[in-house]
Motif scaffolding. Structure first.
Motif, PDB file in Angstrom:
ATOM      1  N   THR A  78      38.846-152.423 -41.055  1.00 18.40           N
ATOM      2  CA  THR A  78      39.625-153.569 -40.562  1.00 18.40           C
ATOM      3  C   THR A  78      38.792-154.583 -39.787  1.00 18.40           C
ATOM      4  OG1 THR A  78      40.208-152.330 -38.558  1.00 18.40           O
ATOM      5  CG2 THR A  78      41.735-152.187 -40.418  1.00 18.40           C
ATOM      6  N   ALA A  79      37.634-154.171 -39.286  1.00 19.80           N
ATOM      7  CA  ALA A  79      36.829-155.064 -38.447  1.00 19.80           C
ATOM      8  C   ALA A  79      35.883-155.943 -39.256  1.00 19.80           C
ATOM      9  CB  ALA A  79      36.032-154.251 -37.432  1.00 19.80           C
ATOM     10  N   TRP A  80      35.757-155.653 -40.552  1.00 19.22           N
ATOM     11  CA  TRP A  80      34.792-156.370 -41.383  1.00 19.22           C
ATOM     12  C   TRP A  80      35.480-156.838 -42.657  1.00 19.22           C
ATOM     13  CZ3 TRP A  80      30.476-157.151 -38.730  1.00 19.22           C
ATOM     14  CH2 TRP A  80      30.128-156.236 -37.736  1.00 19.22           C
ATOM     15  N   ALA A  81      34.927-157.915 -43.224  1.00 17.06           N
ATOM     16  CA  ALA A  81      35.515-158.469 -44.435  1.00 17.06           C
ATOM     17  C   ALA A  81      34.417-159.001 -45.343  1.00 17.06           C
ATOM     18  CB  ALA A  81      36.490-159.599 -44.085  1.00 17.06           C
ATOM     19  N   ALA A  82      34.733-159.109 -46.625  1.00 17.56           N
ATOM     20  CA  ALA A  82      33.794-159.689 -47.577  1.00 17.56           C
ATOM     21  C   ALA A  82      33.370-161.078 -47.095  1.00 17.56           C
ATOM     22  CB  ALA A  82      34.435-159.777 -48.956  1.00 17.56           C
ATOM     23  N   GLY A  83      32.066-161.341 -47.171  1.00 19.27           N
ATOM     24  CA  GLY A  83      31.517-162.613 -46.727  1.00 19.27           C
ATOM     25  C   GLY A  83      30.857-162.564 -45.363  1.00 19.27           C
ATOM     26  N   ASP A  84      31.106-161.508 -44.588  1.00 21.33           N
ATOM     27  CA  ASP A  84      30.468-161.381 -43.269  1.00 21.33           C
ATOM     28  C   ASP A  84      28.968-161.152 -43.425  1.00 21.33           C
ATOM     29  OD1 ASP A  84      32.896-161.653 -42.015  1.00 21.33           O
ATOM     30  OD2 ASP A  84      33.147-159.504 -41.580  1.00 21.33           O
ATOM     31  N   ARG A  85      28.184-161.866 -42.607  1.00 23.18           N
ATOM     32  CA  ARG A  85      26.723-161.670 -42.575  1.00 23.18           C
ATOM     33  C   ARG A  85      26.426-160.530 -41.612  1.00 23.18           C
ATOM     34  NH1 ARG A  85      23.646-165.343 -40.390  1.00 23.18           N
ATOM     35  NH2 ARG A  85      22.022-165.607 -41.958  1.00 23.18           N
ATOM     36  N   VAL A  86      25.778-159.466 -42.108  1.00 22.04           N
ATOM     37  CA  VAL A  86      25.591-158.272 -41.284  1.00 22.04           C
ATOM     38  C   VAL A  86      24.196-157.688 -41.453  1.00 22.04           C
ATOM     39  CG1 VAL A  86      28.048-157.664 -41.300  1.00 22.04           C
ATOM     40  CG2 VAL A  86      26.534-156.767 -43.095  1.00 22.04           C
ATOM     41  N   GLY A  87      23.802-156.938 -40.435  1.00 25.88           N
ATOM     42  CA  GLY A  87      22.580-156.162 -40.480  1.00 25.88           C
ATOM     43  C   GLY A  87      22.904-154.687 -40.351  1.00 25.88           C
ATOM     44  N   THR A 133      27.943-148.746 -38.514  1.00 23.54           N
ATOM     45  CA  THR A 133      26.508-149.051 -38.505  1.00 23.54           C
ATOM     46  C   THR A 133      26.219-150.541 -38.592  1.00 23.54           C
ATOM     47  OG1 THR A 133      26.258-148.922 -40.926  1.00 23.54           O
ATOM     48  CG2 THR A 133      26.058-146.861 -39.679  1.00 23.54           C
ATOM     49  N   LEU A 134      27.251-151.377 -38.729  1.00 22.61           N
ATOM     50  CA  LEU A 134      27.049-152.801 -38.971  1.00 22.61           C
ATOM     51  C   LEU A 134      26.921-153.612 -37.688  1.00 22.61           C
ATOM     52  CD1 LEU A 134      27.940-151.871 -41.781  1.00 22.61           C
ATOM     53  CD2 LEU A 134      29.272-153.968 -41.982  1.00 22.61           C
ATOM     54  N   ALA A 135      26.039-154.601 -37.742  1.00 26.82           N
ATOM     55  CA  ALA A 135      25.860-155.553 -36.642  1.00 26.82           C
ATOM     56  C   ALA A 135      25.972-156.962 -37.205  1.00 26.82           C
ATOM     57  CB  ALA A 135      24.493-155.365 -35.984  1.00 26.82           C
ATOM     58  N   ARG A 136      26.720-157.800 -36.517  1.00 21.96           N
ATOM     59  CA  ARG A 136      26.928-159.165 -37.008  1.00 21.96           C
ATOM     60  C   ARG A 136      25.678-160.017 -36.759  1.00 21.96           C
ATOM     61  NH1 ARG A 136      31.749-160.714 -38.530  1.00 21.96           N
ATOM     62  NH2 ARG A 136      32.745-159.082 -37.278  1.00 21.96           N
ATOM     63  N   ILE A 137      25.253-160.784 -37.776  1.00 22.62           N
ATOM     64  CA  ILE A 137      24.060-161.628 -37.679  1.00 22.62           C
ATOM     65  C   ILE A 137      24.464-163.031 -37.223  1.00 22.62           C
ATOM     66  CG2 ILE A 137      22.153-162.680 -38.946  1.00 22.62           C
ATOM     67  CD1 ILE A 137      22.225-160.341 -40.881  1.00 22.62           C
ATOM     68  N   PRO A 138      23.865-163.545 -36.143  1.00 25.64           N
ATOM     69  CA  PRO A 138      24.148-164.935 -35.735  1.00 25.64           C
ATOM     70  C   PRO A 138      23.763-165.920 -36.836  1.00 25.64           C
ATOM     71  CG  PRO A 138      23.018-163.734 -33.986  1.00 25.64           C
ATOM     72  CD  PRO A 138      22.965-162.865 -35.209  1.00 25.64           C
ATOM     73  N   ASP A 139      24.501-167.014 -36.916  1.00 24.89           N
ATOM     74  CA  ASP A 139      24.268-167.990 -37.981  1.00 24.89           C
ATOM     75  C   ASP A 139      22.876-168.596 -37.947  1.00 24.89           C
ATOM     76  OD1 ASP A 139      26.819-167.584 -38.975  1.00 24.89           O
ATOM     77  OD2 ASP A 139      27.694-169.300 -37.912  1.00 24.89           O
ATOM     78  N   VAL A 140      22.269-168.684 -36.752  1.00 27.92           N
ATOM     79  CA  VAL A 140      20.966-169.348 -36.645  1.00 27.92           C
ATOM     80  C   VAL A 140      19.822-168.488 -37.159  1.00 27.92           C
ATOM     81  CG1 VAL A 140      21.715-170.800 -34.720  1.00 27.92           C
ATOM     82  CG2 VAL A 140      20.609-168.596 -34.262  1.00 27.92           C
ATOM     83  N   LEU A 141      20.075-167.218 -37.416  1.00 26.44           N
ATOM     84  CA  LEU A 141      19.027-166.337 -37.923  1.00 26.44           C
ATOM     85  C   LEU A 141      19.124-166.234 -39.436  1.00 26.44           C
ATOM     86  CD1 LEU A 141      19.119-163.329 -35.405  1.00 26.44           C
ATOM     87  CD2 LEU A 141      17.524-165.254 -35.425  1.00 26.44           C
ATOM     88  N   SER A 142      18.002-166.394 -40.112  1.00 24.77           N
ATOM     89  CA  SER A 142      17.968-166.164 -41.552  1.00 24.77           C
ATOM     90  C   SER A 142      17.990-164.659 -41.804  1.00 24.77           C
ATOM     91  CB  SER A 142      16.706-166.775 -42.165  1.00 24.77           C
ATOM     92  OG  SER A 142      15.553-166.054 -41.756  1.00 24.77           O
ATOM     93  N   PHE A 143      18.276-164.273 -43.034  1.00 22.27           N
ATOM     94  CA  PHE A 143      18.251-162.849 -43.372  1.00 22.27           C
ATOM     95  C   PHE A 143      16.852-162.275 -43.168  1.00 22.27           C
ATOM     96  CE2 PHE A 143      21.792-164.333 -46.217  1.00 22.27           C
ATOM     97  CZ  PHE A 143      22.808-163.680 -45.532  1.00 22.27           C
ATOM     98  N   GLU A 144      15.826-163.049 -43.532  1.00 19.29           N
ATOM     99  CA  GLU A 144      14.450-162.571 -43.385  1.00 19.29           C
ATOM    100  C   GLU A 144      14.084-162.365 -41.916  1.00 19.29           C
ATOM    101  OE1 GLU A 144      14.937-164.661 -47.231  1.00 19.29           O
ATOM    102  OE2 GLU A 144      15.409-165.171 -45.154  1.00 19.29           O
ATOM    103  N   GLN A 145      14.623-163.203 -41.034  1.00 17.75           N
ATOM    104  CA  GLN A 145      14.377-163.038 -39.598  1.00 17.75           C
ATOM    105  C   GLN A 145      15.185-161.891 -39.011  1.00 17.75           C
ATOM    106  OE1 GLN A 145      15.565-166.972 -38.450  1.00 17.75           O
ATOM    107  NE2 GLN A 145      13.480-167.787 -38.433  1.00 17.75           N
TER     108      GLN A 145
END
Length: 336
Positions: A78-87, A133-145
């Motif tokens: 319930t806390a996550w949805a398709a489209g969320d940027r996560v690490g 195990t999921l952590a939300r990625i801030p928008d200012v960080l690229s996936f590579e960062q």
């Protein structure tokens, strides 16, 4: 529409090179999410899968510095949805019921799991993992960062913020490498007087650019004695798995100083007990953290401008990225 097959890289036999494979796209079960991987950092922790350590079942897809986008969720999520940027980082989940978990100490769960060892990791186009195990990625960080922040980043940030050091204290960062180049940035942004220690002078300029106030060349003599001449340290944070070098750092600690290690040389650290007793110095270790720690690591990095220095490789070149890991400036990242 998601294909039924995906590209992945596997550890197939103890000590053997990683191999490219085509595997079925995994489906998330109850309480799980599936992430479309966009980047995965390369870490020495992959040796667990590569050498079949910790009773890892091979073949296994390694990788625990994962950054991507959720594309499917299982029942009960319930806390996550398709489209969320996560690490997804090293911590692969916990039991919620052991003594440590009941105290909220999830990183020390008696049945803790490791991403890329207990189950398949991020050297693949898709990965399925427990929702905790999921952590939300801030928008200012690229996936590579974001990828390297999920292991090298959290290990440095989490250890330093629990080290006992306060703004204005002197903190030594031992090693200017994959962890150390991030630890220098975190230490400087936390308000510590930061001393970088490394072999030779080759990395002095970059260490100072990253935020180090002073630099010690450990090839020139005892690093501990050099630190003492600079006034001593409240915390020495060691990212180098060398027990003799770590023991030497204790000589540079002020009274009540703390040697904190996150890299192990698998040999005893021989420290004169008088150095510990007279001055109340201490030696301890730090073990990673859980998903919320990873999220807070990325939030701090996003706010303060901390970024990993990376070199990128396509997934097909994972073996080369792993072999060249110690030559990177400073973290290799697979891109998908």
């Amino acid at each position: 529409m998601t294909s039924t097959m995906m590209r992945a890289v596997q550890a197939v036999a103890p000590g053997a090179p990683f191999e490219l494979a085509s595997l079925p796209v995994p489906e998330p079960g109850p309480g799980q999410v599936r992430v479309r991987v966009h980047a995965c950092g390369v870490c020495g922790g992959e040796n667990i899968a590569r050498h079949g350590l910790l009773a890892v079942a091979l073949p296994r897809v390694p990788g625990h510095e994962i950054a991507g986008v959720i594309d499917a969720v299982g029942d009960g999520v319930t806390a996550w949805a398709a489209g969320d940027r996560v690490g997804i980082g090293w911590h692969g989940g916990h039991c919620f019921t052991c003594t440590a978990c009941r105290r909220g100490d999830f990183a020390n769960c008696a049945d803790r799991r490791i991403v890329g060892a207990s189950f398949d990791g991020g050297y693949a186009e898709f990965v399925v993992a427990p929702q905790e195990t999921l952590a939300r990625i801030p928008d200012v960080l690229s996936f590579e960062q974001a990828g390297p922040l999920m292991c090298a980043g959290i290990t440095s940030f989490n250890a330093l913020r629990h080290s006992g050091a306060r703004p204005g204290d002197t903190v030594v960062v031992h090693g200017v490498g994959g962890l150390g180049h991030l630890a220098i940035q975190f230490a400087a942004k936390m308000g510590f007087h930061t001393i970088a220690v490394n072999r030779g002078r080759e990395k002095e300029d970059i260490a100072r650019e990253l935020g180090a106030d002073d630099y010690v060349d450990s090839d020139a003599g005892s690093a501990g004695e050099a630190i003492e001449r600079l006034g001593g340290a409240d915390v020495a944070f060691s990212t180098v798995g060398s027990s003799p070098a770590q023991a030497d750092l204790v000589r540079g600690l002020r009274p009540n100083g703390h040697l904190l290690i996150v890299a192990s040389g698998h040999e005893p650290i021989e420290v004169a007990p008088d150095l510990l007793v007279f001055g109340r110095r201490k030696v301890s270790g730090w073990y990673s953290g859980h998903a919320k720690d990873s999220e807070e690591t990325m939030e701090f990095a996003a706010r303060t401008g901390i970024r990993p220095m990376i070199e990128t490789y396509p997934l097909e070149h994972a073996e080369s990225a792993f072999q060249n890991m110690n030559k990177a400036r400073f973290r290799n990242v697979l891109t998908l």
